[in-house]
Scaffold this active site. Structure first.
Site, PDB file in Angstrom:
ATOM      1  N   THR A  90      55.966  39.096  35.836  1.00  0.00           N
ATOM      2  CA  THR A  90      56.710  38.777  34.612  1.00  0.00           C
ATOM      3  C   THR A  90      57.189  40.089  33.996  1.00  0.00           C
ATOM      4  O   THR A  90      56.569  40.608  33.063  1.00  0.00           O
ATOM      5  CB  THR A  90      55.835  37.991  33.613  1.00  0.00           C
ATOM      6  OG1 THR A  90      54.538  38.606  33.527  1.00  0.00           O
ATOM      7  CG2 THR A  90      55.668  36.553  34.037  1.00  0.00           C
ATOM      8  N   THR A 125      51.152  37.315  33.093  1.00  0.00           N
ATOM      9  CA  THR A 125      51.114  37.715  31.686  1.00  0.00           C
ATOM     10  C   THR A 125      52.343  37.180  30.958  1.00  0.00           C
ATOM     11  O   THR A 125      53.478  37.406  31.389  1.00  0.00           O
ATOM     12  CB  THR A 125      51.076  39.245  31.564  1.00  0.00           C
ATOM     13  OG1 THR A 125      49.941  39.736  32.270  1.00  0.00           O
ATOM     14  CG2 THR A 125      50.992  39.667  30.101  1.00  0.00           C
ATOM     15  N   CYS A 265      52.461  46.258  33.727  1.00  0.00           N
ATOM     16  CA  CYS A 265      51.575  45.716  32.685  1.00  0.00           C
ATOM     17  C   CYS A 265      51.721  46.461  31.360  1.00  0.00           C
ATOM     18  O   CYS A 265      52.346  45.971  30.432  1.00  0.00           O
ATOM     19  CB  CYS A 265      50.123  45.765  33.151  1.00  0.00           C
ATOM     20  SG  CYS A 265      49.734  44.572  34.453  1.00  0.00           S
ATOM     21  N   ARG A 336      56.945  49.806  40.907  1.00  0.00           N
ATOM     22  CA  ARG A 336      57.643  49.037  39.879  1.00  0.00           C
ATOM     23  C   ARG A 336      57.568  49.720  38.514  1.00  0.00           C
ATOM     24  O   ARG A 336      56.502  50.105  38.059  1.00  0.00           O
ATOM     25  CB  ARG A 336      57.041  47.628  39.770  1.00  0.00           C
ATOM     26  CG  ARG A 336      57.368  46.713  40.937  1.00  0.00           C
ATOM     27  CD  ARG A 336      56.682  45.371  40.780  1.00  0.00           C
ATOM     28  NE  ARG A 336      55.235  45.489  40.892  1.00  0.00           N
ATOM     29  CZ  ARG A 336      54.383  44.478  40.648  1.00  0.00           C
ATOM     30  NH1 ARG A 336      54.847  43.311  40.271  1.00  0.00           N
ATOM     31  NH2 ARG A 336      53.087  44.660  40.786  1.00  0.00           N
TER      32      ARG A 336
END
Length: 459
Positions: A90, A125, A265, A336
């Site tokens: 996400t 998340t 994150c 990422r």
């Protein structure tokens, strides 16, 4: 017989949808206790898993070879399972708004293959409300079934720390939640099969969603504070690492350190929370301020690289800089949202040629995402500056004497008396070559580096 009992007795299957850094360890862990289907739309990734190769490095190729997980890219296989775990990325869009594309797509795929009596657990998340307000309607529309009566939903946020071999799925307390008490109980018991640290039963799905999103927001803010201190102390000529070492002697001092904040994150989750807050009419003060500081750090690092090169009397345009480490964190191949790439872009705007060294990074992803092809350390010669951006274990054997060999030793631009006086760090004496070393995370000893004639800088 309950769904839990059927899973334990291998009469029903668990599916894991999304086999990346989070989904793969989950699938492997559950396969030791139950029948597991591992699904991913990436056929190349599925091919690697079937060949016993782990490109994530999270569980190791040996575990892949020995697992009983049924790896597949065929969505109809999901019809064989009744307990589904969705663990897809996400990220955020360029404007920092939530990108729920993968989550919605996974919900559509599962919805088309959802059977009555199933439980769907989301691990991705999200901001509070996504599971019930966005994912549930998709499942209902695609399946033609009714949530709450024909199937149930739950949320259990992932807490896996990629690249961390100590904090694993098994020994991190797992938050679980469900749309009703019965679902919560089943989900808790299923996860207890593999999570030795135990589970925490949240009051509701929204509580569990909120708990996850603030975990990384809290860490982001603390790192932002350290980064701001680093900027301030740098202006004062004080070594931040030395300050933190001294302050850390107090029992209640929180041991955070400055650094680049990227990845999927910490650098992303705060935006999910602030997005929802703004929808509700509240504009975040602290969270977004922290994000702005952390997003600025790559530019700040690049600016200091250039400043040190100028101090060493290096011609900037056409110079060569090597960067060791390009992943978003140490000992993890994941590239990422890595902020090292932002340093590369900033330096290239100055006309600097940048070479990357990273034996840990996923080279295929690095090329496909950023068009960067890493070099071997042996190829790093005639540099004008060297940056250690990510403290991989693989770099720990590199010594300062080895780094010196990477530099351009020809003093093409002899210093004037004024310029020589400017390079006044210990070891950077007049008439000597000065080696610009940028040690973002403080891997090397500062005094030793300065004694060896390095113009040394760190956050």
């Amino acid at each position: 017989m309950s769904l839990y009992e059927k899973i334990v007795n291998r009469q029903q299957k668990i599916s894991v949808i999304g086999l990346g850094y989070v989904g793969l360890p989950i699938a492997i862990a559950f396969a030791r206790k139950a029948l597991v289907i591992g699904f991913d739309v990436n056929t190349k990734k599925i091919g690697l898993y079937k060949s016993g190769i782990d490109p994530t490095g999270e569980v190791g190729s040996e575990a892949i070879k020995n697992t009983t997980v049924e790896f597949t890219a065929g969505e109809r296989k999901l019809r064989e399972a009744r307990f589904h775990i969705i663990a897809v990325p996400t990220p955020v869009n360029k404007d920092h708004t939530p990108d729920l594309t993968a989550l919605k797509s996974a919900s559509c795929i599962l919805g088309r293959n959802l059977a009555r009596g199933s439980i769907v657990v989301y691990e991705s998340t999200v901001y509070p409300g996504v599971t019930e307000e966005i994912c549930l309607p998709i499942l209902e529309k695609e399946s033609g079934l009714k949530g709450g009566s024909d199937f149930k939903i739950a949320y259990s946020p992932e807490r896996i720390n990629p690249g961390d071999m100590n904090h694993r799925l098994e020994n991190i307390v797992k938050i679980v939640s469900g749309m009703d008490h019965e679902t919560l109980d089943t989900v808790a018991r299923v996860y207890e099969l593999v999570v030795k640290a135990g589970v925490y039963r949240a009051e509701s799905i929204k509580v569990a969603e909120a708990a996850k999103v603030i975990e990384n927001s809290q860490r982001d803010i603390n790192i932002a504070f350290m980064n701001e201190l680093s900027i301030i102390f740098n202006k004062m000529g004080i070594d931040t690492k030395a300050v933190l070492k001294a302050a850390g002697t107090k029992w209640n001092f929180l041991k955070f350190y400055p650094g680049l904040v990227g990845g999927h994150c910490i650098g992303v989750d705060p935006y999910y929370l602030t997005y929802k807050a703004e929808e509700m009419g509240y504009h975040s003060q602290i969270i977004l301020a922290g994000r702005q500081i952390n997003d600025h750090m790559p530019k700040y690092v690049a600016e200091n690289v250039v400043k040190k090169m100028i101090k060493a009397n290096k011609q900037i345009k056409g110079s060569k800089v090597a960067i060791f480490g390009v992943t978003f964190k140490e000992n993890c191949p994941d590239v990422r949202n890595t902020k090292v790439v932002d340093i590369v872009k900033e330096l290239e705007e100055y006309g600097i040629e940048v070479k990357i060294v990273d034996p840990v990074a996923d080279q295929e992803d690095l090329w496909e995402t950023y068009k960067i092809s890493p070099r071997n350390a042996e190829e790093i010669v005639d540099m004008d500056a060297v940056i250690f951006a990510v403290p991989h274990e693989a770099f720990k054997s590199i010594k300062l004497k080895d780094i010196k060999k990477m530099f351009n030793h020809q003093d093409q631009y002899p210093r004037t008396m004024d310029e020589s006086a400017a390079a006044t760090q210990p070891g950077a004496g007049q008439g000597q070559n000065v080696y610009v070393l940028i040690d973002v995370k403080g891997m090397f000893d500062k005094k030793e580096a300065e004694d060896m004639n390095f113009l040394y800088w760190r956050l």
